[in-house]
Motif scaffolding. Structure first.
Motif, PDB file in Angstrom:
ATOM      1  N   ILE A 205       0.975  -1.355   0.082  1.00 19.39           N
ATOM      2  CA  ILE A 205      -0.014  -0.103  -0.154  1.00 19.39           C
ATOM      3  C   ILE A 205       1.007   1.290  -0.044  1.00 19.39           C
ATOM      4  O   ILE A 205       1.929   1.337   0.539  1.00 19.39           O
ATOM      5  CB  ILE A 205      -0.839   0.117   1.152  1.00 19.39           C
ATOM      6  CG1 ILE A 205      -1.850  -1.274   1.013  1.00 19.39           C
ATOM      7  CG2 ILE A 205      -1.653   1.429   1.452  1.00 19.39           C
ATOM      8  CD1 ILE A 205      -2.816  -1.250   2.344  1.00 19.39           C
ATOM      9  N   ASP A 206       0.288   2.131  -0.862  1.00 17.05           N
ATOM     10  CA  ASP A 206       1.002   3.555  -0.836  1.00 17.05           C
ATOM     11  C   ASP A 206       0.026   4.604  -1.063  1.00 17.05           C
ATOM     12  O   ASP A 206      -0.758   4.461  -2.117  1.00 17.05           O
ATOM     13  CB  ASP A 206       2.159   3.631  -1.861  1.00 17.05           C
ATOM     14  CG  ASP A 206       3.356   4.750  -1.737  1.00 17.05           C
ATOM     15  OD1 ASP A 206       3.196   5.246  -0.240  1.00 17.05           O
ATOM     16  OD2 ASP A 206       4.049   5.245  -2.381  1.00 17.05           O
ATOM     17  N   ALA A 207       0.170   5.487  -0.355  1.00 14.93           N
ATOM     18  CA  ALA A 207      -0.678   6.715  -0.863  1.00 14.93           C
ATOM     19  C   ALA A 207      -2.047   6.399  -0.626  1.00 14.93           C
ATOM     20  O   ALA A 207      -3.201   6.779  -1.301  1.00 14.93           O
ATOM     21  CB  ALA A 207      -0.549   7.538  -1.834  1.00 14.93           C
ATOM     22  N   GLY A 208      -2.404   5.507   0.358  1.00 16.01           N
ATOM     23  CA  GLY A 208      -3.911   5.051   0.541  1.00 16.01           C
ATOM     24  C   GLY A 208      -4.608   3.859  -0.696  1.00 16.01           C
ATOM     25  O   GLY A 208      -5.706   3.956  -0.427  1.00 16.01           O
ATOM     26  N   ARG A 209      -3.408   3.492  -1.303  1.00 16.77           N
ATOM     27  CA  ARG A 209      -4.129   2.638  -2.449  1.00 16.77           C
ATOM     28  C   ARG A 209      -3.188   1.332  -2.389  1.00 16.77           C
ATOM     29  O   ARG A 209      -1.876   1.261  -2.122  1.00 16.77           O
ATOM     30  CB  ARG A 209      -4.004   3.303  -3.742  1.00 16.77           C
ATOM     31  CG  ARG A 209      -5.044   4.273  -3.936  1.00 16.77           C
ATOM     32  CD  ARG A 209      -4.950   4.930  -5.262  1.00 16.77           C
ATOM     33  NE  ARG A 209      -5.926   5.904  -5.708  1.00 16.77           N
ATOM     34  CZ  ARG A 209      -7.178   5.770  -6.242  1.00 16.77           C
ATOM     35  NH1 ARG A 209      -7.146   4.665  -6.577  1.00 16.77           N
ATOM     36  NH2 ARG A 209      -8.182   6.687  -6.158  1.00 16.77           N
ATOM     37  N   VAL A 210      -3.645   0.130  -2.913  1.00 13.65           N
ATOM     38  CA  VAL A 210      -2.823  -0.953  -2.945  1.00 13.65           C
ATOM     39  C   VAL A 210      -1.871  -0.936  -4.594  1.00 13.65           C
ATOM     40  O   VAL A 210      -2.567  -0.549  -5.572  1.00 13.65           O
ATOM     41  CB  VAL A 210      -3.623  -2.252  -3.149  1.00 13.65           C
ATOM     42  CG1 VAL A 210      -2.887  -3.581  -3.624  1.00 13.65           C
ATOM     43  CG2 VAL A 210      -4.439  -2.467  -1.726  1.00 13.65           C
ATOM     44  N   VAL A 211      -0.557  -0.614  -4.486  1.00  9.45           N
ATOM     45  CA  VAL A 211       0.092  -0.429  -5.636  1.00  9.45           C
ATOM     46  C   VAL A 211       0.511  -1.715  -6.264  1.00  9.45           C
ATOM     47  O   VAL A 211       0.823  -1.769  -7.432  1.00  9.45           O
ATOM     48  CB  VAL A 211       0.984   0.492  -5.454  1.00  9.45           C
ATOM     49  CG1 VAL A 211       0.600   1.886  -5.000  1.00  9.45           C
ATOM     50  CG2 VAL A 211       2.080  -0.089  -4.225  1.00  9.45           C
ATOM     51  N   ALA A 212       0.555  -2.780  -5.486  1.00 12.05           N
ATOM     52  CA  ALA A 212       0.830  -4.270  -5.805  1.00 12.05           C
ATOM     53  C   ALA A 212       0.372  -5.202  -5.142  1.00 12.05           C
ATOM     54  O   ALA A 212       0.370  -4.971  -3.958  1.00 12.05           O
ATOM     55  CB  ALA A 212       2.240  -4.185  -6.279  1.00 12.05           C
ATOM     56  N   GLN A 213       0.434  -6.337  -5.794  1.00  9.32           N
ATOM     57  CA  GLN A 213      -0.287  -7.324  -5.072  1.00  9.32           C
ATOM     58  C   GLN A 213       0.105  -8.768  -5.276  1.00  9.32           C
ATOM     59  O   GLN A 213       0.209  -8.892  -6.668  1.00  9.32           O
ATOM     60  CB  GLN A 213      -1.601  -7.376  -4.200  1.00  9.32           C
ATOM     61  CG  GLN A 213      -2.617  -7.513  -5.384  1.00  9.32           C
ATOM     62  CD  GLN A 213      -3.849  -7.180  -4.809  1.00  9.32           C
ATOM     63  OE1 GLN A 213      -4.416  -7.917  -3.833  1.00  9.32           O
ATOM     64  NE2 GLN A 213      -4.891  -6.493  -5.358  1.00  9.32           N
ATOM     65  N   GLY A 214       0.167  -9.925  -4.565  1.00 13.28           N
ATOM     66  CA  GLY A 214       0.649 -11.351  -5.090  1.00 13.28           C
ATOM     67  C   GLY A 214       1.476 -11.947  -4.055  1.00 13.28           C
ATOM     68  O   GLY A 214       1.763 -11.426  -2.984  1.00 13.28           O
ATOM     69  N   SER A 215       1.956 -13.013  -4.390  1.00 16.11           N
ATOM     70  CA  SER A 215       2.777 -13.961  -3.475  1.00 16.11           C
ATOM     71  C   SER A 215       4.036 -13.151  -3.736  1.00 16.11           C
ATOM     72  O   SER A 215       4.430 -12.375  -4.582  1.00 16.11           O
ATOM     73  CB  SER A 215       2.933 -15.246  -3.986  1.00 16.11           C
ATOM     74  OG  SER A 215       3.625 -15.251  -5.258  1.00 16.11           O
ATOM     75  N   ALA A 216       4.903 -13.535  -2.789  1.00 18.67           N
ATOM     76  CA  ALA A 216       6.304 -12.874  -2.538  1.00 18.67           C
ATOM     77  C   ALA A 216       6.934 -13.234  -3.973  1.00 18.67           C
ATOM     78  O   ALA A 216       7.702 -12.406  -4.785  1.00 18.67           O
ATOM     79  CB  ALA A 216       7.288 -13.376  -1.503  1.00 18.67           C
TER      80      ALA A 216
END
Length: 308
Positions: A205-216
């Motif tokens: 999360i950055d600036a109140g939004r999800v900027v990336a997601q997934g497994s490591a």
């Protein structure tokens, strides 16, 4: 297990005056998984978690935890979740074992309190008041209070902050056991190794939004390219080398005699490079494969500047 996400957040907005701490955040948490939420200071992690726990009301968007509204359905939801706050939540004058036994008494099927005290190394401070516990002891007590009621879902905000290595490892093992028992865990952390070790899914999360997601693995593969480096004689025909490499690869001579190849670095690519070197009478030195870490990806997405 639920067929729908254990936690579903859509378009979450939370403002403090003119500042949007969370600004249109979307996130799903799969049942029975461990989800780590990462972000720099002020990114909106704790506000998001506290909204899921029902401590804060969303200004816009929807939040559902175990299919329930954390505010409107608080009475139905509270017995089913465990919460470890970043700080507080314990009477400062209460003794550690007294507080944990009180918390256990509020649940129908609590864990064995004595075993939990032993597991988290709280036996020596059981009769010490909360305000006199060390920071690490307070953290461990808060963790014990979050899990003693056998929750279906547990929120852990910085669960290993201030812990020594032994206590940190004990916490990791407890989180793994929760997952093995089908408990959904959502944790925030600043430790990249902790997220890599524990999490099935990571949301940055950055600036109140999800900027990336997934497994490591997915995040590291989806960040900057993996890199192969070697040294050889200066002035090699990089164009010829590039033609031998798979599509999507890149090759460059960074400084005289220092070469870098980026792309999908796998055993086949390494074999191709060494074969090309052999065909051209080149003896490569110091061949190394560098894979981007979760910390590399985190810094690329959120920047390297210090946050207040």
């Amino acid at each position: 297990m639920l067929s729908e996400p254990a936690v579903r957040i859509r378009g979450l907005v939370k403002r403090y005056g003119p500042k949007a701490a969370v600004d249109g955040l979307d996130l799903d948490v799969a049942p029975g998984s461990v989800t780590a939420v990462l972000g720099p200071n002020g990114a909106g992690k704790t506000t998001t978690i506290e909204t899921c726990e029902g401590y804060r009301r969303a200004d816009a968007g929807t939040v559902r935890v175990l299919g329930l509204d954390p505010v409107a359905d608080a009475a139905r939801l509270r017995p089913r979740i465990g919460v470890m706050l970043q700080s507080g939540g314990v009477y400062s004058g209460a003794r550690a074992d007294e507080m944990l036994r009180h918390m256990a008494s509020l649940h129908a099927r609590p864990l064995d309190v004595d075993a939990l005290i032993e597991r988290l190394g709280l036996g020596s401070c059981g009769r010490t008041t909360y305000r006199r516990l060390s920071g690490g002891q307070q953290q461990r007590l808060a963790l014990a209070m979050a899990v003693v009621g056998r929750p279906e879902l547990v929120f852990l905000d910085e669960p290993t902050a201030g812990l020594d290595p032994q206590a940190r490892r004990a916490t990791w093992e407890l989180v793994r056991e929760l997952r093995a028992d089908g408990v959904t865990t959502v944790l925030t952390t600043h430790f990249m190794d902790e997220a890599e070790e524990l999490a099935d899914h990571i949301a940055i999360i950055d600036a109140g939004r999800v900027v990336a997601q997934g497994s490591a693995e997915e995040l590291c593969r989806g960040g900057a390219e993996n890199t192969l480096r070697f040294t050889g004689r200066p002035g090699l025909d990089v164009g010829s080398l590039l033609k031998a490499l798979p599509d999507g690869s890149a090759a460059a001579e960074l400084t005289p005699g220092e070469y870098r190849i980026t792309g999908d670095v796998d055993p086949q690519l390494l074999a191709t490079v060494t074969s090309w070197c052999a065909q051209h009478g080149v003896l490569p030195h110091g061949i190394s494969v560098e894979r981007h870490t979760l910390e590399d990806v985190f810094l690329e997405l959120t920047g390297k500047e210090l946050r207040g």
